[in-house]
Write a protein that holds these residues in place. Structure first.
Motif, short mmCIF file in Angstrom:
data_model
loop_
_atom_site.label_atom_id
_atom_site.label_comp_id
_atom_site.label_asym_id
_atom_site.label_seq_id
_atom_site.Cartn_x
_atom_site.Cartn_y
_atom_site.Cartn_z
N SER A 185 7.68 -0.14 3.01
CA SER A 185 6.76 -1.70 3.27
C SER A 185 5.70 -0.97 3.93
N THR A 186 4.20 -1.31 3.55
CA THR A 186 3.14 -1.74 4.14
C THR A 186 2.32 -3.15 3.89
N TRP A 187 1.66 -3.29 4.89
CA TRP A 187 0.28 -4.27 4.64
C TRP A 187 -1.09 -3.99 5.35
N TYR A 188 -1.47 -4.38 4.39
CA TYR A 188 -3.57 -4.65 5.18
C TYR A 188 -4.43 -5.35 4.88
N ALA A 189 -4.53 -5.10 6.14
CA ALA A 189 -6.00 -6.16 6.73
C ALA A 189 -7.06 -6.51 5.48
N ASP A 190 -7.76 -7.13 4.97
CA ASP A 190 -8.65 -7.08 3.48
C ASP A 190 -9.65 -6.90 4.41
N SER A 191 -9.88 -6.26 5.37
CA SER A 191 -10.85 -5.79 6.20
C SER A 191 -11.03 -4.04 5.59
N VAL A 192 -9.85 -3.97 6.13
CA VAL A 192 -9.82 -2.66 5.66
C VAL A 192 -8.83 -2.20 3.82
N LYS A 193 -8.49 -2.91 3.78
CA LYS A 193 -7.94 -2.96 2.33
C LYS A 193 -8.75 -1.63 1.04
N GLY A 194 -7.97 -0.59 1.07
CA GLY A 194 -8.12 0.41 -0.18
C GLY A 194 -8.68 1.54 0.94
N ARG A 195 -9.17 1.25 1.73
CA ARG A 195 -10.24 2.44 2.79
C ARG A 195 -9.29 2.87 3.97
N PHE A 196 -8.30 2.46 4.95
CA PHE A 196 -7.31 2.87 5.26
C PHE A 196 -6.17 2.69 4.79
N THR A 197 -4.98 3.60 5.13
CA THR A 197 -3.59 4.15 5.34
C THR A 197 -2.91 4.25 6.15
N ILE A 198 -1.67 3.52 6.13
CA ILE A 198 -0.59 3.83 7.27
C ILE A 198 0.32 4.37 6.51
N ALA A 199 1.23 5.64 7.59
CA ALA A 199 2.38 6.58 7.83
C ALA A 199 2.91 6.43 8.28
N ARG A 200 4.31 7.14 8.48
CA ARG A 200 5.07 7.08 9.75
C ARG A 200 5.36 8.87 8.98
N ASP A 201 6.27 9.09 10.05
CA ASP A 201 6.78 10.01 10.08
C ASP A 201 8.40 9.60 11.30
N ASN A 202 9.30 9.59 11.47
CA ASN A 202 10.35 9.44 12.20
C ASN A 202 10.88 10.07 12.40
N ALA A 203 11.01 11.30 12.09
CA ALA A 203 11.49 12.49 12.11
C ALA A 203 10.73 12.91 13.43
N LYS A 204 9.63 12.96 13.85
CA LYS A 204 8.33 13.04 14.24
C LYS A 204 8.89 11.71 15.94
N ASN A 205 8.81 10.73 15.18
CA ASN A 205 7.77 9.56 15.88
C ASN A 205 6.75 9.68 15.93
N MET A 206 6.33 10.13 14.94
CA MET A 206 4.95 9.30 14.90
C MET A 206 4.23 8.34 13.36
N VAL A 207 3.74 7.89 14.05
CA VAL A 207 2.62 6.93 13.63
C VAL A 207 1.03 7.27 12.70
N TYR A 208 0.62 7.09 11.80
CA TYR A 208 -0.34 7.19 11.70
C TYR A 208 -1.70 7.01 10.51
N LEU A 209 -2.78 7.24 11.24
CA LEU A 209 -3.50 5.96 10.50
C LEU A 209 -5.22 6.76 9.24
N GLN A 210 -4.73 6.73 8.01
CA GLN A 210 -5.67 7.18 7.50
C GLN A 210 -7.46 6.83 8.01
N MET A 211 -7.85 6.63 7.93
CA MET A 211 -9.30 5.53 7.89
C MET A 211 -9.92 6.54 6.91
N ASN A 212 -10.67 5.77 5.97
CA ASN A 212 -12.04 6.51 5.12
C ASN A 212 -13.02 5.82 5.10
N SER A 213 -14.23 5.91 4.04
CA SER A 213 -14.96 5.62 3.57
C SER A 213 -15.61 4.32 5.14
N LEU A 214 -15.66 5.00 6.05
CA LEU A 214 -15.87 4.61 7.72
C LEU A 214 -17.05 3.38 7.63
#
Length: 122
Positions: free
Chosen positions: A56-85
């Motif tokens: 499950s994910t949650w987004y602020a209205d200011s970034v909803k539809g433009r940013f995407t959060i994801a994670r890879d627990n096997a790699k101990n990583m979290v990402y934020l893809q930011m589009n339409s900056l």
């Protein structure tokens, strides 16, 4: 757990960046994770968070539809893809961790990484 965000930089309006957050010292598999930012002269803003299992994910209205959060627990990583900056997205971006298995997106973050600067030119 120690966190380090990276991937920031200078980008033109309309462009994209992907931020990464790497964790060390502890597995992230029992932590909810989030991205925040602080713009010049403004307070800290929570942008997105993701539950410990990525279900499950949650987004602020200011970034909803433009940013995407994801994670890879096997790699101990979290990402934020930011589009339409936009120039208004210029800020220092931080990742944060909350030790919880809750799915309610109401978290208290105890662990913070050093930020990475994102600058969007018009």
């Amino acid at each position: 757990v120690q966190l380090q965000a990276y991937g920031g930089g200078l980008v033109q309006a309309g462009g994209s960046l992907r931020l990464s957050c790497v964790a060390s010292g502890h597995t992230l598999s029992r932590y909810a994770m989030a991205w925040f930012r602080r713009a010049p002269g403004k307070g800290r803003e929570r942008l997105a968070d993701i539950t410990f299992n990525g279900a499950s994910t949650w987004y602020a209205d200011s970034v909803k539809g433009r940013f995407t959060i994801a994670r890879d627990n096997a790699k101990n990583m979290v990402y934020l893809q930011m589009n339409s900056l936009e120039p208004e997205d210029t800020a220092v971006y931080f990742c944060a961790a909350a030790w919880t298995l809750s799915m309610d997106h109401i978290y208290e973050y105890h662990y913070w990484g050093q930020g990475t600067q994102v600058t969007v030119s018009s």
